[in-house]
Each structure stands twice: as C-alpha cells, then as structure tokens.
Design a protein around this motif. Structure first.
Motif, mmCIF file in Angstrom:
data_model
loop_
_atom_site.group_PDB
_atom_site.id
_atom_site.type_symbol
_atom_site.label_atom_id
_atom_site.label_comp_id
_atom_site.label_asym_id
_atom_site.label_seq_id
_atom_site.Cartn_x
_atom_site.Cartn_y
_atom_site.Cartn_z
ATOM 1 N N LEU A 106 -48.008 3.264 -154.319
ATOM 2 C CA LEU A 106 -48.967 4.017 -153.508
ATOM 3 C C LEU A 106 -49.199 5.404 -154.089
ATOM 4 N N TYR A 107 -48.136 6.029 -154.540
ATOM 5 C CA TYR A 107 -48.247 7.362 -155.129
ATOM 6 C C TYR A 107 -49.126 7.330 -156.371
ATOM 7 N N VAL A 108 -48.902 6.345 -157.246
ATOM 8 C CA VAL A 108 -49.689 6.229 -158.477
ATOM 9 C C VAL A 108 -51.142 5.887 -158.152
ATOM 10 N N ALA A 109 -51.359 5.077 -157.127
ATOM 11 C CA ALA A 109 -52.728 4.738 -156.729
ATOM 12 C C ALA A 109 -53.507 5.997 -156.345
ATOM 13 N N ASN A 110 -52.862 6.877 -155.592
ATOM 14 C CA ASN A 110 -53.521 8.123 -155.191
ATOM 15 C C ASN A 110 -53.802 9.016 -156.407
ATOM 16 N N LEU A 111 -52.849 9.082 -157.334
ATOM 17 C CA LEU A 111 -53.061 9.877 -158.543
ATOM 18 C C LEU A 111 -54.194 9.311 -159.394
ATOM 19 N N SER A 112 -54.238 8.003 -159.508
ATOM 20 C CA SER A 112 -55.255 7.396 -160.367
ATOM 21 C C SER A 112 -56.661 7.635 -159.844
ATOM 22 N N ARG A 113 -56.803 7.676 -158.538
ATOM 23 C CA ARG A 113 -58.141 7.952 -157.977
ATOM 24 C C ARG A 113 -58.585 9.369 -158.321
ATOM 25 N N ALA A 154 -57.464 11.069 -160.923
ATOM 26 C CA ALA A 154 -57.586 11.168 -162.380
ATOM 27 C C ALA A 154 -58.934 10.686 -162.884
ATOM 28 N N ASP A 155 -59.587 9.817 -162.115
ATOM 29 C CA ASP A 155 -60.903 9.322 -162.527
ATOM 30 C C ASP A 155 -61.914 10.453 -162.666
ATOM 31 N N TYR A 156 -61.649 11.563 -161.998
ATOM 32 C CA TYR A 156 -62.574 12.696 -162.051
ATOM 33 C C TYR A 156 -62.038 13.814 -162.952
ATOM 34 N N GLY A 157 -60.934 13.525 -163.648
ATOM 35 C CA GLY A 157 -60.339 14.524 -164.521
ATOM 36 C C GLY A 157 -60.911 14.467 -165.927
ATOM 37 N N ALA A 158 -60.330 15.288 -166.814
ATOM 38 C CA ALA A 158 -60.867 15.422 -168.165
ATOM 39 C C ALA A 158 -60.098 14.610 -169.190
ATOM 40 N N ASP A 159 -59.027 13.911 -168.790
ATOM 41 C CA ASP A 159 -58.200 13.185 -169.747
ATOM 42 C C ASP A 159 -58.316 11.683 -169.505
ATOM 43 N N PRO A 160 -59.168 11.005 -170.264
ATOM 44 C CA PRO A 160 -59.349 9.565 -170.052
ATOM 45 C C PRO A 160 -58.094 8.754 -170.358
ATOM 46 N N HIS A 183 -54.018 3.908 -164.236
ATOM 47 C CA HIS A 183 -54.541 2.628 -163.741
ATOM 48 C C HIS A 183 -53.648 1.471 -164.173
ATOM 49 N N ASP A 184 -53.221 1.502 -165.440
ATOM 50 C CA ASP A 184 -52.341 0.440 -165.930
ATOM 51 C C ASP A 184 -50.994 0.459 -165.207
ATOM 52 N N CYS A 185 -50.488 1.665 -164.971
ATOM 53 C CA CYS A 185 -49.219 1.805 -164.263
ATOM 54 C C CYS A 185 -49.321 1.233 -162.856
ATOM 55 N N PHE A 186 -50.403 1.548 -162.172
ATOM 56 C CA PHE A 186 -50.599 1.018 -160.831
ATOM 57 C C PHE A 186 -50.634 -0.513 -160.845
ATOM 58 N N SER A 187 -51.293 -1.076 -161.855
ATOM 59 C CA SER A 187 -51.393 -2.535 -161.955
ATOM 60 C C SER A 187 -50.021 -3.184 -162.137
ATOM 61 N N VAL A 234 -48.708 15.645 -165.016
ATOM 62 C CA VAL A 234 -48.885 14.291 -164.474
ATOM 63 C C VAL A 234 -47.984 13.300 -165.194
ATOM 64 N N LYS A 235 -47.982 13.356 -166.527
ATOM 65 C CA LYS A 235 -47.144 12.447 -167.304
ATOM 66 C C LYS A 235 -45.672 12.616 -166.937
ATOM 67 N N SER A 236 -45.214 13.844 -166.901
ATOM 68 C CA SER A 236 -43.817 14.112 -166.590
ATOM 69 C C SER A 236 -43.454 13.626 -165.193
ATOM 70 N N ASP A 237 -44.326 13.901 -164.240
ATOM 71 C CA ASP A 237 -44.080 13.528 -162.850
ATOM 72 C C ASP A 237 -43.987 12.019 -162.694
ATOM 73 N N VAL A 238 -44.982 11.303 -163.222
ATOM 74 C CA VAL A 238 -45.012 9.848 -163.058
ATOM 75 C C VAL A 238 -43.841 9.192 -163.782
ATOM 76 N N CYS A 239 -43.569 9.620 -164.998
ATOM 77 C CA CYS A 239 -42.475 9.016 -165.755
ATOM 78 C C CYS A 239 -41.124 9.267 -165.096
ATOM 79 N N ASP A 240 -40.911 10.475 -164.596
ATOM 80 C CA ASP A 240 -39.646 10.783 -163.915
ATOM 81 C C ASP A 240 -39.487 9.928 -162.655
ATOM 82 N N ARG A 241 -40.554 9.812 -161.886
ATOM 83 C CA ARG A 241 -40.490 9.007 -160.665
ATOM 84 C C ARG A 241 -40.275 7.531 -160.984
#
Length: 204
Positions: free
Chosen positions: A87-94, A96-102, A109-113, A172-179
């Motif tokens: 759920l946390y990654v799903a919220n981040l991915s939404r 991130a779609d509007y961010g500058a780092d594709p 998105h892959d992580c959520f999947s 974002v990378k650090s947060d998601v990977c640590d979690r």
C-alpha cells in the motif's frame, strides 16, 4: 529455519507436525510469562531474534506454548507487513508518475507489482496453515507448500529492491529499499539443514 512471521516457525512446526497429529488436544493454557518465554526461546533460533520476539510477543496469549499457533501467527504477521508495504509503494508510485525521474517511477510500479505477488503468496500460506489436517507425511507435504510460497514471496521482495539498482540515489530509493529490506527480514526463515527443507541461503 530462517525467520518469521511469515515464517519464523513454519520449519519448526514442520518438524513437530511430522510426529504429532494436528487434531491432538490443545495444550493446557499457560501463563503469559510462560508463553513469552516460549516465543523468546523459539526466536533465539532465528536470524533476527530481537525482531522476531518483538513482532510476536504481543500475541503471547493467543500462542500460549503451541508451535502450530506460533507458526500461524508468524505467517499472519508477515502478511500484514507485506500488505502495508504494498500500500505504501502504491501511494508513492502514484505521486512518482508526476515527478521528474521516470526510472524511479518505473521502479516503483515494478515494486508494487512484485509486492502484490508476494502478498498473494503469503495469503496462500495463511490459508494453507488454517487448513492443516492429518499427521506425518500428509502435514509435511502441506507445509512444504507453505514454505514454497514463502520462499517465492521472499524472492519477490528481493526483486523490489533489485529494481532500484539503476535509480539514482535519493530519498525515495533509500526509503523504499530500507522498508522493503525490513519486510524481507520478517518474511525470511533461517536455513537449518536438520529440518530437511530447501531455503534461500543468500540471506545473511
């Protein structure tokens, strides 16, 4: 055995169940202190004993001194952690779609999947644990299915982290990977050859 929730204790129960019947009478109620000691003793055999104990100590009244209950609670805790992470990654991915780092957006998105796959696999383990019947080889076969699903869930959690290798270092990378690594610790179970099971030996 690797570690927890979901499965600190599936392997422990795997051994006990091979010589006892699931339908055997439940043990007499124990004191909370006795149940806590039981959890502590079993957690001492895992890769992350303190994480194990603190994750499960609150369930002492439900577990008592029953390895079957302990295994079911451990898998349930793994499911809860994986669901919250997905759920946390799903919220981040939404966002991130509007961010500058594709690349970051794609990794999220892959992580959520793959986390969704992990949740489904752990959920399958929970259902199997609730339906355990019989004794001996019958139970060993059912528990081997649980271990297979939990190992697959662990692989998917690894895949989430691996997907960030090409993403630039950042919050974002650090947060998601640590979690994700913390969720992985809760899912993993310690390899112990005497139980005769196949485990992921890459966890250290």
């Amino acid at each position: 055995m690797k570690m927890l929730p979901p499965i600190f204790f599936v392997t422990l129960f795997f051994t006990a169940a091979s010589t006892t019947s699931i339908a055997a009478p439940a043990p007499a109620p124990s004191t909370t202190a006795g149940a806590s000691d039981f959890i502590r003793t079993n957690c001492d055999t895992t890769l992350y004993p303190e994480l194990c104990y603190h994750s499960l100590a609150g369930y002492a009244n439900a577990v008592q001194q029953d390895p079957a209950r302990l295994a079911r609670v451990a898998v349930g805790v793994s499911l809860s952690r994986a669901q919250r992470m997905a759920l946390y990654v799903a919220n981040l991915s939404r966002r991130a779609d509007y961010g500058a780092d594709p690349r970051a957006a794609s990794a999220l998105h892959d992580c959520f999947s793959v986390l969704g796959d992990a949740v489904d696999q752990i959920r399958g383990s929970v259902k199997q644990m609730r339906r355990l019947t019989g004794s001996g080889e019958e139970v060993r076969f059912q528990l081997s299915n649980v271990q297979t699903w939990m190992s697959a869930a662990l692989t998917n959690e690894d895949t989430c982290v691996d997907g960030f290798e090409d993403v630039a270092d950042g919050a974002v990378k650090s947060d998601v990977c640590d979690r994700a690594l913390k969720v992985k610790e809760v899912t993993s179970y310690k390899d112990h050859e005497k139980y005769g099971v196949v485990t992921d030996k890459t966890v250290s």
